[in-house]
Scaffold this motif. Structure first.
Motif, PDB file in Angstrom:
ATOM      1  N   PHE A  11       0.891  -1.209  -0.155  1.00  0.00           N
ATOM      2  CA  PHE A  11      -0.041   0.040  -0.204  1.00  0.00           C
ATOM      3  C   PHE A  11       0.993   1.087   0.078  1.00  0.00           C
ATOM      4  CE2 PHE A  11      -3.401   2.853   0.927  1.00  0.00           C
ATOM      5  CZ  PHE A  11      -2.807   3.686   1.818  1.00  0.00           C
ATOM      6  N   THR A 420      -8.334  10.504  -5.697  1.00  0.00           N
ATOM      7  CA  THR A 420      -9.084   9.432  -5.849  1.00  0.00           C
ATOM      8  C   THR A 420      -8.500   8.116  -5.849  1.00  0.00           C
ATOM      9  OG1 THR A 420     -10.328  10.911  -7.136  1.00  0.00           O
ATOM     10  CG2 THR A 420     -10.845   8.500  -7.616  1.00  0.00           C
ATOM     11  N   LEU A 424      -9.311   4.937  -3.121  1.00  0.00           N
ATOM     12  CA  LEU A 424      -9.637   3.807  -3.777  1.00  0.00           C
ATOM     13  C   LEU A 424      -8.793   2.597  -3.336  1.00  0.00           C
ATOM     14  CD1 LEU A 424     -10.316   4.417  -7.732  1.00  0.00           C
ATOM     15  CD2 LEU A 424     -12.053   3.850  -5.903  1.00  0.00           C
ATOM     16  N   LEU A 425      -7.576   3.062  -3.119  1.00  0.00           N
ATOM     17  CA  LEU A 425      -6.558   1.940  -2.429  1.00  0.00           C
ATOM     18  C   LEU A 425      -7.194   1.738  -1.046  1.00  0.00           C
ATOM     19  CD1 LEU A 425      -3.165   3.489  -3.964  1.00  0.00           C
ATOM     20  CD2 LEU A 425      -4.177   1.306  -4.532  1.00  0.00           C
ATOM     21  N   PHE A 427      -9.831   2.212   0.403  1.00  0.00           N
ATOM     22  CA  PHE A 427     -11.238   1.407   0.309  1.00  0.00           C
ATOM     23  C   PHE A 427     -11.076  -0.130  -0.118  1.00  0.00           C
ATOM     24  CE2 PHE A 427     -14.705  -0.093  -2.330  1.00  0.00           C
ATOM     25  CZ  PHE A 427     -15.885  -0.090  -1.486  1.00  0.00           C
ATOM     26  N   PHE A 428     -10.230  -0.310  -0.917  1.00  0.00           N
ATOM     27  CA  PHE A 428     -10.086  -1.813  -1.501  1.00  0.00           C
ATOM     28  C   PHE A 428      -9.200  -2.527  -0.351  1.00  0.00           C
ATOM     29  CE2 PHE A 428     -11.006  -0.274  -5.792  1.00  0.00           C
ATOM     30  CZ  PHE A 428     -11.934  -1.023  -5.985  1.00  0.00           C
ATOM     31  N   TRP A 429      -8.379  -1.535   0.344  1.00  0.00           N
ATOM     32  CA  TRP A 429      -7.343  -2.517   1.394  1.00  0.00           C
ATOM     33  C   TRP A 429      -8.409  -2.619   2.549  1.00  0.00           C
ATOM     34  CZ3 TRP A 429      -6.064  -0.466   6.384  1.00  0.00           C
ATOM     35  CH2 TRP A 429      -5.189  -1.192   7.033  1.00  0.00           C
ATOM     36  N   ILE A 431     -11.532  -3.544   2.438  1.00  0.00           N
ATOM     37  CA  ILE A 431     -12.442  -4.562   1.870  1.00  0.00           C
ATOM     38  C   ILE A 431     -11.516  -5.643   1.660  1.00  0.00           C
ATOM     39  CG2 ILE A 431     -13.434  -5.459   0.026  1.00  0.00           C
ATOM     40  CD1 ILE A 431     -14.537  -2.876  -0.898  1.00  0.00           C
ATOM     41  N   TYR A 432     -10.238  -5.709   1.539  1.00  0.00           N
ATOM     42  CA  TYR A 432      -9.423  -6.675   1.451  1.00  0.00           C
ATOM     43  C   TYR A 432      -9.121  -7.389   2.941  1.00  0.00           C
ATOM     44  CZ  TYR A 432      -4.884  -9.647   1.119  1.00  0.00           C
ATOM     45  OH  TYR A 432      -3.960 -10.529   1.139  1.00  0.00           O
ATOM     46  N   TYR A 434     -11.039  -6.917   5.404  1.00  0.00           N
ATOM     47  CA  TYR A 434     -12.442  -7.707   6.025  1.00  0.00           C
ATOM     48  C   TYR A 434     -12.579  -9.032   5.407  1.00  0.00           C
ATOM     49  CZ  TYR A 434     -17.258  -8.452   6.321  1.00  0.00           C
ATOM     50  OH  TYR A 434     -18.459  -9.061   6.680  1.00  0.00           O
TER      51      TYR A 434
END
Length: 932
Positions: A11, A420, A424-425, A427-429, A431-432, A434
């Motif tokens: 990240f 942005t 997004l990074l 947000f996806f991190w 989710i990942y 989770y």
């Protein structure tokens, strides 16, 4: 934890790259070398402020009226400093290369000493006004200096230098002051503008004149035009009438004339009264015309259009590309570019000269020749390049510097894109993380379920099994025991023999007890009559916990019975193998580990490897069989084959006889680590193979015999029918014929066909007797010279009879040695061979010679019959000695003569052959050995 650290590092890496991307994409893509952007922006701001330019320490004012002389305002409270440097530029500030040179020089000097006072003036010289205007500007500069003398005078361009020279300041009030002339020519010849010319080497102030000559890159720019726009057939030079531009025009004109004769060249100089006409010429030119300028300023001065309107017209309607010899403002899509001299190097050289003047004083002398500046680079306007479709020509140039490139969408929205992307990074991190948490929970539940199943399995196994064991401490005393066997016999034996102390047990010997004390595993068996095993193993302890021992009691009766049965079965198999020729092997084809019987090696004609590995070399196999097995093993390793069965042949055996074996290889198991393991079985099939080959040969011989008999019947019926038909037909004619001459001819034909029939039957009988082995060959002493003379007489007689039917012109030659040789052979059959060969020669020779004879040799006597007849093709020579072979179906003969000769010569212990070329005659030869 490791996964989390890895995710975080990824990240941070992505975030860093995004920040770097944002930083680079925010760079002004219109940047060019030098200070072009800042100077241009400053110039625009200062024009809006009233044409008054103030930056740093230079001061200049552009006059508002055409007739006015620019006045210079002194800076208020200007400090008196040790070094005063005066810079005078030939051009207006809009001429970018001169402006960049002046700015770069001032910047470099300020880095050397911030106390330097630098004053910069722009003459805005125009040849149409002459040097009178320029000298007035110089006078105004003198007035503003108020009698003070600068320490160094710097001129940029020829016009400033010439104006100072004509005004007399270099030899007058500023006499003795060093002059640094930048970007000048070596000399200006007469006829350039309204000027009589100047030679800098001969001026009165030459000893204190330090010149840097800027070479006008004419050839480089013409090459650029020819490569980028090869279809251009007209080049127009356009500029203000500066001395430098007039000089450049002269150089361009001569270069085009000498180097590009197909291109038309012309020039246009903008004046105050022709601005619109010049603009029309540019706008009305087509794509085959190119414009080039020295340092033209198209600001709309003297035109009915403003500078912004001219730029808009050029942007939308211009068809002809524009090129520039010097630096230009490339903020457009119509100035393609050019090879531009380096202002930074020019300024650096000027700074170096000024530093040497200040540091060395009078010791620093002007060199005998001026410094020649050749440095520059190709500057290409990317937007103009795309507009005119010149992209393909750039490949001819190295080190091209692109300017005015189009900003990408990312560059325009760099901050938004970066924020942005980071969002997004994150947000996806999240989710990942989770999903990783969910995955970990699922994995933990799975492991718990697996452990539970394993526990239940072993618990069930323990409850249902008949496990028997006891645990002893380090002193051999029993701690506890678990006996779960259900058989009373085994339980009684365990209760009887299970000791309370290992060291006093009756089932262990003293040696066993010593091994137990030394932490070695010990096993003993007893018979009850069941076979029961007592195995003692040490349980390793540590400093705080002493060693313990576990005794496992097992009923091994069934295992021992299985081993005994297997040994019996192996014994039976070994006995069966030893009484047959079957060989068996099981081995890993890569490592060679495995086992093989003695007959397996024997069948392959090999010996067992001393290392014990099974690695057959197959050296005794035929090459084809060896290649087939090797190929199968390679395909087996690659997983492309499973089995191999083939009959293979061993050769080079001591008894000289070949051996046949049937080789069968099957894949037993395979592993990605160790490779495939095969079962290899072979057995001797030589007897069966010999029988099979014998039967095949008999079948083949029977088939050939059948074909020969069939062909014999067909041929003999044809050969008999032909002469019989002639005899019958001509006999009928003889009954009715009255002419004596015709009767004689018919009688001769009947006799001839009778002879053919007789010859046919004789040949058939002779061949049959010889081939059946019933014929007895005699041994006669034959005197060859006398025999060959008789043969010549018979051949001549044969030829005379032949001439009655055919017109032949043949000479018979007998080559007989002087020495009379004698050979022991069958005379009658020898004569028949020679007569047949001579008869064939007469039959197939129309004219020329027939030569026959013999020659004694070491291995026998060489006989030959040579003719000059039609010859035999190489293809027909292979079958000429076969029975009933006739290559001329119209010629008389049976087709058995040569076949009979071959059989006779073979039985006379000789060889028969032919040497012939089609159309060149034939030589039939045979060699006979003396039968005695």
């Amino acid at each position: 934890m490791k996964n989390l650290i890895s995710i975080k590092s990824r990240f941070y890496t992505i975030a860093t790259l995004a920040a770097i991307l944002a930083m680079f994409t925010n760079v002004n893509v219109f940047a060019q070398f030098g200070t072009q952007d800042t100077v241009y922006q400053l110039h625009e701001k200062e024009k809006d402020a009233g044409n008054t330019h103030n930056k740093g320490d230079y001061v200049y004012i552009i006059g508002e009226d055409d007739d006015s002389i620019p006045s210079v305002r002194e800076l208020e409270e200007q400090p008196i400093i040790p070094r005063n440097i005066l810079i005078i530029s030939s051009f207006s500030p809009d001429v970018l290369w001169a402006k960049n040179t002046a700015d770069s020089l001032a910047s470099l000097l300020k880095k050397i000493s911030p106390e330097y006072l630098i004053n910069t003036y722009f003459l805005n010289f125009d040849c149409s006004s002459g040097y009178g205007y320029a000298t007035k500007v110089i006078s105004q500069i003198l007035t503003n200096y108020g009698g003070k003398r600068p320490d160094v005078i710097v001129t940029i361009g020829d016009d400033a230098t010439i104006a100072c020279d004509l005004s007399g300041v270099f030899s007058g009030v500023w006499n003795g002051i060093p002059v640094v002339a930048l970007g000048i020519s070596k000399s200006i010849p007469a006829g350039i503008g309204n000027f009589s010319g100047i030679d800098y080497q001969n001026v009165s102030y030459r000893k204190r004149l330090f010149g840097v000559v800027s070479q006008t890159p004419v050839n480089e720019n013409l090459k650029l035009i020819s490569k980028l726009a090869p279809k251009v057939n007209h080049i127009i030079f356009i500029d203000n009438p500066y001395t430098e531009s007039l000089r450049a025009n002269t150089l361009l004109k001569n270069a085009v004339k000498n180097g590009y004769p197909r291109i038309k060249y012309s020039s246009i100089f903008r004046k105050s009264n022709n601005a619109d006409s010049v603009l029309n010429v540019i706008l009305n030119s087509d794509a085959k015309t190119a414009f080039i300028t020295y340092a033209w300023n198209y600001d709309g001065d003297g035109s009915s259009y403003t500078g912004e309107e001219i730029d808009s017209l050029f942007t939308t309607k211009l068809k002809s590309p524009l090129f520039s010899i010097n630096s230009f403002r490339y903020f457009n899509n119509y100035i393609v570019g050019g090879y531009n001299p380096s202002e930074s190097i020019l300024a650096a050289k000027g700074c170096e000269i000024i530093s040497n003047i200040f540091n060395q004083g009078k010791n620093y002398k002007s060199p005998s020749d001026f410094y020649l500046l050749k440095n520059g680079d190709y500057v290409i306007n990317k937007m103009a390049l795309n507009r005119f479709g010149f992209r393909g020509g750039v490949k001819y140039f190295y080190g091209v510097r692109y300017v005015n490139t189009v900003k990408s969408w990312i560059a325009i929205h760099a901050i938004f894109f970066t924020i942005t992307l980071i969002g997004l990074l994150i947000f996806f991190w999240l989710i990942y993380m989770y999903f990783m948490h969910l995955k970990k929970n699922v994995s933990n539940r799975r492991l718990i379920n697996q452990d539970k199943k394993i526990y239940e399995k072993y618990n069930s196994l323990f409850n249902e099994s008949e496990l028997n064991f006891a645990v002893y401490d380090g002193s051999g005393n029993k701690l506890f025991s678990i006996i779960k066997t259900k058989e009373q016999e085994i339980k009684s034996a365990i209760e009887k023999y299970l000791p309370e102390n290992l060291y006093t047990s009756s089932i262990f010997t003293d040696c066993d007890v010593n091994d137990i004390r030394n932490k070695r595993e010990v096993t003993r068996e007893i018979s009850t009559p069941k076979r029961i095993s007592f195995m003692v193993s040490p349980i390793i302890g540590d400093v705080n916990h002493h060693y313990k021992y576990m005794m496992v009691i097992s009923d091994i009766t069934s295992e021992i019975q299985e081993v005994e049965q297997k040994e019996k079965l192996d014994s039976l198999i070994n006995y069966a193998i030893s009484t047959t020729d079957i060989g068996i092997a099981c081995y890993n084809i890569i490592s060679g580990e495995g086992y093989a019987t003695e007959f397996w090696f024997s069948n392959l004609g090999e010996n067992a490897n001393e290392s014990g590995l099974i690695q057959p070399s197959y050296t005794n196999l035929k090459e084809g069989d060896k290649a087939a097995i090797t190929d199968f093993k390679q395909r087996l390793i690659k997983g492309k084959a499973l089995s191999f069965t083939n009959d293979i042949q061993l050769q080079n055996r001591p008894n000289g006889k070949n051996k046949w074996i049937r080789e069968s290889i099957f894949l037993r198991e395979t592993s990605a680590v160790s490779g495939p393991v095969v079962v290899d079985i072979n057995f001797n099939i030589t007897a069966d193979k010999v029988k099979e080959i014998t039967e095949e040969r008999k079948v083949k011989e029977a088939h050939i015999a059948y074909q020969d008999s069939d062909r014999f019947i067909n041929s003999i019926s044809h050969e008999i029918r032909t002469p019989l038909t002639s005899i019958v037909g001509f006999s009928k004619m003889l009954l009715t014929e009255q002419n004596p001459k015709e009767i004689e001819n018919i009688t001769s034909i009947i006799k001839r066909n009778n002879n053919v029939l007789i010859e046919l039957f004789n040949n058939i009988l002779s061949i049959a007797k010889i081939d059946s082995g019933l014929y007895q060959f005699s041994k006669d002493e034959v005197k060859l010279n006398g025999l060959f003379r008789e043969l010549k007489t018979a051949t001549v007689h044969m030829l005379q009879n032949e001439k009655q039917l055919t017109a032949k012109n043949i000479e018979i030659i007998a080559e007989i040695p002087l020495e009379n040789n004698t050979i022991v052979t069958d005379e009658w059959n020898f004569r028949q061979v020679m007569v047949n060969l001579l008869s064939n020669a007469v039959k197939f020779t129309k004219d020329g010679t027939i030569t026959f004879g013999y020659q004694p040799q070491e291995n026998g006597i060489y006989f030959y019959v040579k003719d000059t007849g039609c010859g035999i093709s190489s293809k027909d020579q292979e079958r000429i000695f076969n029975k009933f072979e006739k290559f001329d179906s119209y010629s008389m003969g049976t087709g058995l003569g040569l076949s009979l000769c071959k059989s006779i010569v073979r039985h006379l212990n000789g060889d028969l052959g032919v040497i012939s070329n089609e159309g060149d005659g034939s030589t039939f030869w045979f060699v006979l050995k003396d039968l005695k």
